[in-house]
Design a protein around this motif. Sequence first.
Motif, PDB file in Angstrom:
ATOM      1  N   ALA A 165       0.765  -1.144  -0.104  1.00 20.07           N
ATOM      2  CA  ALA A 165       0.092   0.047  -0.596  1.00 20.07           C
ATOM      3  C   ALA A 165       0.565   1.678   0.189  1.00 20.07           C
ATOM      4  CB  ALA A 165      -0.854  -0.253   1.527  1.00 20.07           C
ATOM      5  N   LEU A 166       0.410   2.015  -0.511  1.00 18.44           N
ATOM      6  CA  LEU A 166       1.096   3.516  -0.810  1.00 18.44           C
ATOM      7  C   LEU A 166      -0.347   4.971  -0.892  1.00 18.44           C
ATOM      8  CD1 LEU A 166       3.759   5.274  -1.106  1.00 18.44           C
ATOM      9  CD2 LEU A 166       3.713   4.925  -3.720  1.00 18.44           C
ATOM     10  N   LEU A 167       0.495   5.290  -0.144  1.00 19.70           N
ATOM     11  CA  LEU A 167      -0.587   6.529   0.296  1.00 19.70           C
ATOM     12  C   LEU A 167       0.820   7.912  -0.431  1.00 19.70           C
ATOM     13  CD1 LEU A 167      -3.098   8.390  -0.030  1.00 19.70           C
ATOM     14  CD2 LEU A 167      -2.350   8.258   2.857  1.00 19.70           C
ATOM     15  N   THR A 168       0.440   8.986  -1.873  1.00 25.64           N
ATOM     16  CA  THR A 168       1.289   9.392  -1.663  1.00 25.64           C
ATOM     17  C   THR A 168       0.524  11.085  -1.552  1.00 25.64           C
ATOM     18  OG1 THR A 168       2.410   8.524  -3.322  1.00 25.64           O
ATOM     19  CG2 THR A 168       2.650  10.675  -3.816  1.00 25.64           C
ATOM     20  N   ILE A 169       1.063  11.780  -1.325  1.00 28.19           N
ATOM     21  CA  ILE A 169       0.108  13.052  -1.090  1.00 28.19           C
ATOM     22  C   ILE A 169       1.430  14.886  -1.581  1.00 28.19           C
ATOM     23  CG2 ILE A 169      -0.812  14.946   0.500  1.00 28.19           C
ATOM     24  CD1 ILE A 169      -0.698  12.511   3.084  1.00 28.19           C
ATOM     25  N   THR A 170       1.048  14.904  -2.355  1.00 28.50           N
ATOM     26  CA  THR A 170       1.471  16.197  -2.831  1.00 28.50           C
ATOM     27  C   THR A 170       0.921  17.474  -3.230  1.00 28.50           C
ATOM     28  OG1 THR A 170       2.090  14.360  -4.902  1.00 28.50           O
ATOM     29  CG2 THR A 170       2.656  16.704  -5.368  1.00 28.50           C
ATOM     30  N   PRO A 171       1.897  18.376  -1.817  1.00 25.81           N
ATOM     31  CA  PRO A 171       1.207  19.976  -1.982  1.00 25.81           C
ATOM     32  C   PRO A 171       1.436  20.407  -3.400  1.00 25.81           C
ATOM     33  CG  PRO A 171       3.004  19.804  -0.517  1.00 25.81           C
ATOM     34  CD  PRO A 171       2.879  18.275  -1.283  1.00 25.81           C
ATOM     35  N   GLN A 172      -0.624  21.507  -3.823  1.00 26.05           N
ATOM     36  CA  GLN A 172      -0.537  21.584  -5.436  1.00 26.05           C
ATOM     37  C   GLN A 172       0.378  23.913  -5.427  1.00 26.05           C
ATOM     38  OE1 GLN A 172      -3.992  21.972  -7.374  1.00 26.05           O
ATOM     39  NE2 GLN A 172      -5.281  21.727  -5.252  1.00 26.05           N
ATOM     40  N   VAL A 173       1.275  23.523  -4.490  1.00 27.94           N
ATOM     41  CA  VAL A 173       1.822  25.104  -4.259  1.00 27.94           C
ATOM     42  C   VAL A 173       3.547  25.108  -4.485  1.00 27.94           C
ATOM     43  CG1 VAL A 173       2.186  27.281  -4.149  1.00 27.94           C
ATOM     44  CG2 VAL A 173      -0.334  27.018  -4.833  1.00 27.94           C
ATOM     45  N   VAL A 174       4.399  24.784  -4.679  1.00 27.09           N
ATOM     46  CA  VAL A 174       6.053  24.504  -3.849  1.00 27.09           C
ATOM     47  C   VAL A 174       6.315  25.467  -3.469  1.00 27.09           C
ATOM     48  CG1 VAL A 174       7.530  23.805  -4.836  1.00 27.09           C
ATOM     49  CG2 VAL A 174       5.778  22.674  -5.688  1.00 27.09           C
ATOM     50  N   THR A 175       6.191  25.519  -2.266  1.00 31.00           N
ATOM     51  CA  THR A 175       7.005  26.625  -1.206  1.00 31.00           C
ATOM     52  C   THR A 175       7.975  25.909  -1.052  1.00 31.00           C
ATOM     53  OG1 THR A 175       6.113  25.740   0.155  1.00 31.00           O
ATOM     54  CG2 THR A 175       4.417  27.275  -0.267  1.00 31.00           C
ATOM     55  N   PRO A 176       8.885  27.366  -0.218  1.00 33.22           N
ATOM     56  CA  PRO A 176      10.430  26.676   0.292  1.00 33.22           C
ATOM     57  C   PRO A 176       9.775  25.335   1.087  1.00 33.22           C
ATOM     58  CG  PRO A 176       9.989  28.650   0.376  1.00 33.22           C
ATOM     59  CD  PRO A 176       8.721  28.345  -0.326  1.00 33.22           C
ATOM     60  N   THR A 177       8.958  24.815   1.841  1.00 35.09           N
ATOM     61  CA  THR A 177       9.185  24.083   2.597  1.00 35.09           C
ATOM     62  C   THR A 177       8.236  22.869   2.423  1.00 35.09           C
ATOM     63  OG1 THR A 177       7.466  25.044   4.394  1.00 35.09           O
ATOM     64  CG2 THR A 177      10.060  25.821   4.551  1.00 35.09           C
ATOM     65  N   ALA A 178       7.631  23.158   1.075  1.00 29.43           N
ATOM     66  CA  ALA A 178       7.036  22.044   0.729  1.00 29.43           C
ATOM     67  C   ALA A 178       7.425  21.021   0.458  1.00 29.43           C
ATOM     68  CB  ALA A 178       6.031  22.843  -0.642  1.00 29.43           C
ATOM     69  N   GLU A 179       6.742  20.062   1.016  1.00 27.61           N
ATOM     70  CA  GLU A 179       7.287  18.407   0.273  1.00 27.61           C
ATOM     71  C   GLU A 179       6.954  16.824   0.227  1.00 27.61           C
ATOM     72  OE1 GLU A 179      10.268  18.177   4.550  1.00 27.61           O
ATOM     73  OE2 GLU A 179       7.752  17.961   4.685  1.00 27.61           O
ATOM     74  N   ARG A 180       7.045  16.471  -0.779  1.00 31.53           N
ATOM     75  CA  ARG A 180       5.809  15.232  -0.997  1.00 31.53           C
ATOM     76  C   ARG A 180       5.761  14.309  -0.338  1.00 31.53           C
ATOM     77  NH1 ARG A 180       7.923  14.485  -5.587  1.00 31.53           N
ATOM     78  NH2 ARG A 180       6.228  15.278  -7.150  1.00 31.53           N
ATOM     79  N   THR A 181       4.687  14.028   0.273  1.00 28.73           N
ATOM     80  CA  THR A 181       5.016  12.799   1.279  1.00 28.73           C
ATOM     81  C   THR A 181       4.338  11.386   0.446  1.00 28.73           C
ATOM     82  OG1 THR A 181       5.156  14.169   3.006  1.00 28.73           O
ATOM     83  CG2 THR A 181       4.083  11.908   3.854  1.00 28.73           C
ATOM     84  N   GLN A 182       5.258  10.590   0.937  1.00 32.96           N
ATOM     85  CA  GLN A 182       4.808   8.935   0.643  1.00 32.96           C
ATOM     86  C   GLN A 182       4.783   8.101   1.764  1.00 32.96           C
ATOM     87  OE1 GLN A 182       8.281   7.537  -1.894  1.00 32.96           O
ATOM     88  NE2 GLN A 182       6.614   8.240  -4.444  1.00 32.96           N
TER      89      GLN A 182
END
Length: 298
Positions: free
Chosen positions: A90-107
Amino acid sequence: RAAGRLEGHPHQSEAEQRDLRYVVAGDRSLPRTMLATGAVRLRLEAPERPAPPGNGSPGVSLRTLAANQVELLLREDGETFDQATARGEALLTITPQVVTPTAERTQLRAEQMKVEFAPTGNRIRQFQAQGEALAIADPLAPQSPRSRRTLAAQRLVVDLEEASQQIAETLAEGAVQLTEDDRTATAQRAIYSAAKETVLLRGRPRGCDSTVQANAEEIDLHLTNEESSLRGRVRPTYFNRQSTGGALPFRQRNAPITVAADQAATPSPAGGPTMPTTTPDAHGRFGSSVSTPHVINV
């Protein structure tokens, strides 16, 4: 391979097989459950089209759930999700729509996970993972001050902010290991708070990097300034004189040294490598004064 949407429902799904069960509501048939098997990929979306990001709003993060099998339960309206159970890689991926200096994609990875949703909007409320769970946070901005972070444990419970769908708090239990660059921390239990930017390590916690390792009864990691607070039977071990900038009394230039104290705090890396601030316990077992820890040459 089956792909598409539930009738009248905005979510997108792909799978080798999909079994749908409907219930009769008046003159309509509404979907109640879906069992998808074989390379399942489910994109979680709200029934209504969300407002685009802007005016300081990061918008709703994009969320994708993948697994060998996904069982989806919908609420009585046939549109909003109640819960989803994913089994097998199982894999849940969370990706912010706006890229900020601290934005992270979480898996978030695990052999099995359960996703619980808020009453409206198909927003994830909580994520629970069992069996070799792993969370990976990758910075999105090219000039981000952050590095890749990984959190491994036997069990993860993750609470999300309903508005942004970013991680708010994480509870990790069982063989916990947190890694970033050359820094590694282990414990039996860890609590991460996004609001406080802290990780609290409990249950035989231990931290180390290329210069020092430390054991204590409690270790608090402060992520914003990369400082750490250690309490109870603190024993930091420096690997060599260079680790401390010559601040500790090494008998041999490259010999390790251990400092025993009741409390310790590491300074910000910007201040250079220096000895932690230490405080002996109430009985003075670790030194003759508040500023003098007990030093053990190895």
